[in-house]
Design an enzyme around this catalytic site. Structure first.
Site, PDB file in Angstrom:
ATOM      1  N   GLU A  30      -3.686  -5.956  10.325  1.00  0.00           N
ATOM      2  CA  GLU A  30      -3.322  -4.782   9.954  1.00  0.00           C
ATOM      3  C   GLU A  30      -3.168  -3.597  10.967  1.00  0.00           C
ATOM      4  O   GLU A  30      -3.164  -2.436  10.567  1.00  0.00           O
ATOM      5  CB  GLU A  30      -3.985  -4.137   8.753  1.00  0.00           C
ATOM      6  CG  GLU A  30      -3.649  -5.307   7.399  1.00  0.00           C
ATOM      7  CD  GLU A  30      -4.498  -4.494   6.354  1.00  0.00           C
ATOM      8  OE1 GLU A  30      -5.163  -3.625   6.127  1.00  0.00           O
ATOM      9  OE2 GLU A  30      -4.475  -5.381   5.390  1.00  0.00           O
TER      10      GLU A  30
ATOM     11  N   ASP B 182      -9.436   1.762  -4.479  1.00  0.00           N
ATOM     12  CA  ASP B 182      -8.672   2.000  -3.140  1.00  0.00           C
ATOM     13  C   ASP B 182      -7.863   3.264  -3.213  1.00  0.00           C
ATOM     14  O   ASP B 182      -8.344   4.587  -2.941  1.00  0.00           O
ATOM     15  CB  ASP B 182      -7.876   0.708  -2.803  1.00  0.00           C
ATOM     16  CG  ASP B 182      -7.347   0.957  -1.579  1.00  0.00           C
ATOM     17  OD1 ASP B 182      -7.094   1.947  -0.983  1.00  0.00           O
ATOM     18  OD2 ASP B 182      -6.858  -0.432  -0.896  1.00  0.00           O
TER      19      ASP B 182
ATOM     20  N   ASN C 287     -11.533   5.959   1.884  1.00  0.00           N
ATOM     21  CA  ASN C 287     -10.372   5.513   1.685  1.00  0.00           C
ATOM     22  C   ASN C 287      -9.422   6.355   1.030  1.00  0.00           C
ATOM     23  O   ASN C 287      -8.964   7.590   1.235  1.00  0.00           O
ATOM     24  CB  ASN C 287     -10.725   4.143   0.637  1.00  0.00           C
ATOM     25  CG  ASN C 287      -9.632   3.040   0.927  1.00  0.00           C
ATOM     26  OD1 ASN C 287      -8.368   3.288   0.742  1.00  0.00           O
ATOM     27  ND2 ASN C 287     -10.089   1.841   1.359  1.00  0.00           N
TER      28      ASN C 287
ATOM     29  N   GLU D  55       1.025  -1.266   0.070  1.00  0.00           N
ATOM     30  CA  GLU D  55       0.172  -0.027  -0.036  1.00  0.00           C
ATOM     31  C   GLU D  55       0.754   1.338  -0.115  1.00  0.00           C
ATOM     32  O   GLU D  55       2.346   1.143  -0.032  1.00  0.00           O
ATOM     33  CB  GLU D  55      -0.709  -0.084   1.263  1.00  0.00           C
ATOM     34  CG  GLU D  55      -2.221  -0.125   1.091  1.00  0.00           C
ATOM     35  CD  GLU D  55      -2.884   0.903   0.450  1.00  0.00           C
ATOM     36  OE1 GLU D  55      -2.582   1.965  -0.196  1.00  0.00           O
ATOM     37  OE2 GLU D  55      -4.319   0.903   0.373  1.00  0.00           O
TER      38      GLU D  55
ATOM     39  N   ASN E 248      -5.987   6.286   6.910  1.00  0.00           N
ATOM     40  CA  ASN E 248      -5.755   5.283   5.790  1.00  0.00           C
ATOM     41  C   ASN E 248      -4.808   5.767   4.740  1.00  0.00           C
ATOM     42  O   ASN E 248      -3.858   5.085   4.292  1.00  0.00           O
ATOM     43  CB  ASN E 248      -7.268   4.774   5.453  1.00  0.00           C
ATOM     44  CG  ASN E 248      -7.123   3.728   4.461  1.00  0.00           C
ATOM     45  OD1 ASN E 248      -6.789   4.063   3.321  1.00  0.00           O
ATOM     46  ND2 ASN E 248      -7.357   2.455   4.746  1.00  0.00           N
TER      47      ASN E 248
END
Length: 309
Positions: free
Chosen positions: A149, A238, A183, A38, A125
């Site tokens: 996570e 995302d 997100n 990510e 996030n």
């Protein structure tokens, strides 16, 4: 030509997507060995990329000068989204500590936000920095829903919002409060529009799987609108970034989707695993770095990303 271009990783859905491609360019896998990749962020001065491997609790570093990959920081506090501020410092969203932090030039860490109205944040996030120095971030509950996570916990806020950190006072204010699971987010080049993904469908039946579009107020700190800009046709949007011509390049279950400024899907960069996030990098910001589930990919394009500085 329409359809999948054999051996390239590209799928052309509309002719305009062809203008974004380089005829001989191919998708490259640069490294593999993560559990969930990510938050890639490009540091132009050092010609390197940082990204998160959230379950392995580490930040990884790809050096463009020699192709090497190393661990940049471990533990990372289950860092997720990352960006760079106007002074070239790393800004990160940490699931485990439920905060947004900045890594100073000397390596020390400054906490920018860890609560709102006296209550702990859920699990920041993704994050972007506006030209005025303000920091905007999303705060879904993914990092407190399980220990994989982050760390399982109850939400003190009881909802998932989008926030702004004031560059002077560091006051944390909620700028959007009607999301299920906010997100990825990104500003347009002129910063008059803010796009925010909602991945609420991951844990809610018939929940959202789209990107919404907001107008940024003349004060530079408020939002209005919020209509759905595009629905995802494969999994969920995302993380995403815009190029200089207003196209959105966004993660999805089958790779990277390219949306034109009207929100229409015009093409895909096929990746053989779920994509979590991406960013533009390289000397001319024409190299798209893609964080797949276990791997880091890249591809050169005939477009340029928006400079973060």
């Amino acid at each position: 030509m329409f359809g999948v271009l054999e051996g390239t990783g590209f799928e052309v859905i509309a002719p305009e997507f062809g203008e974004c491609l380089i005829g001989h360019a191919r998708v490259e896998r640069l490294w593999t060995g993560a559990r969930w990749s990510e938050g890639p962020v490009w540091f132009a001065a050092g010609r390197y990329l940082l990204w998160s491997d959230i379950p392995n609790n580490r930040l990884m570093r790809f050096d463009e000068t020699d192709g090497s990959v190393s661990v940049f920081r471990q533990p990372s506090m289950n860092a997720n989204g990352n960006t760079v501020d106007r002074q070239g410092r790393l800004v990160s969203c940490e699931h485990l500590t439920r905060r947004v932090t900045r890594t100073e030039h000397d390596g020390s860490i400054t906490v920018l936000a860890d609560e709102w109205q006296g209550k702990r944040l859920n699990s920041p996030n993704d994050v972007v920095v506006k030209s005025d120095g303000s920091i905007w971030f999303t705060d879904p509950s993914y990092g407190i829903m399980m220990d994989y996570e982050g760390e399982r916990a109850e939400s003190q806020i009881g909802a998932c919002h989008v926030y702004r950190i004031d560059p002077i006072s560091r006051e944390v204010s909620a700028v959007a409060t009607d999301f299920v699971k906010p997100n990825g987010l990104a500003f347009s080049a002129d910063e008059r529009t803010l796009y925010i993904a909602d991945t609420g469908g991951t844990h809610q039946v018939d929940g959202p799987a789209h990107i919404r579009r907001f107008a940024v107020g003349d004060d530079g700190r408020s939002l209005s609108g919020g209509e759905v800009f595009a629905d995802c046709t494969a999994g969920f949007f995302d993380g995403f970034r815009l190029d200089r011509d207003g196209r959105i390049w966004t993660s999805a279950a089958d790779g990277v989707h390219c949306l034109n400024p009207a929100g229409e899907l015009i093409g895909k960069v096929r990746i053989p695993e779920f994509v979590g996030n991406l960013c533009f990098g390289g000397a001319k910001l024409n190299r798209l770095f893609i964080a797949g589930t276990t791997s880091l990919y890249s591809v050169f394009l005939n477009v340029n990303g928006i400079s973060p500085l």
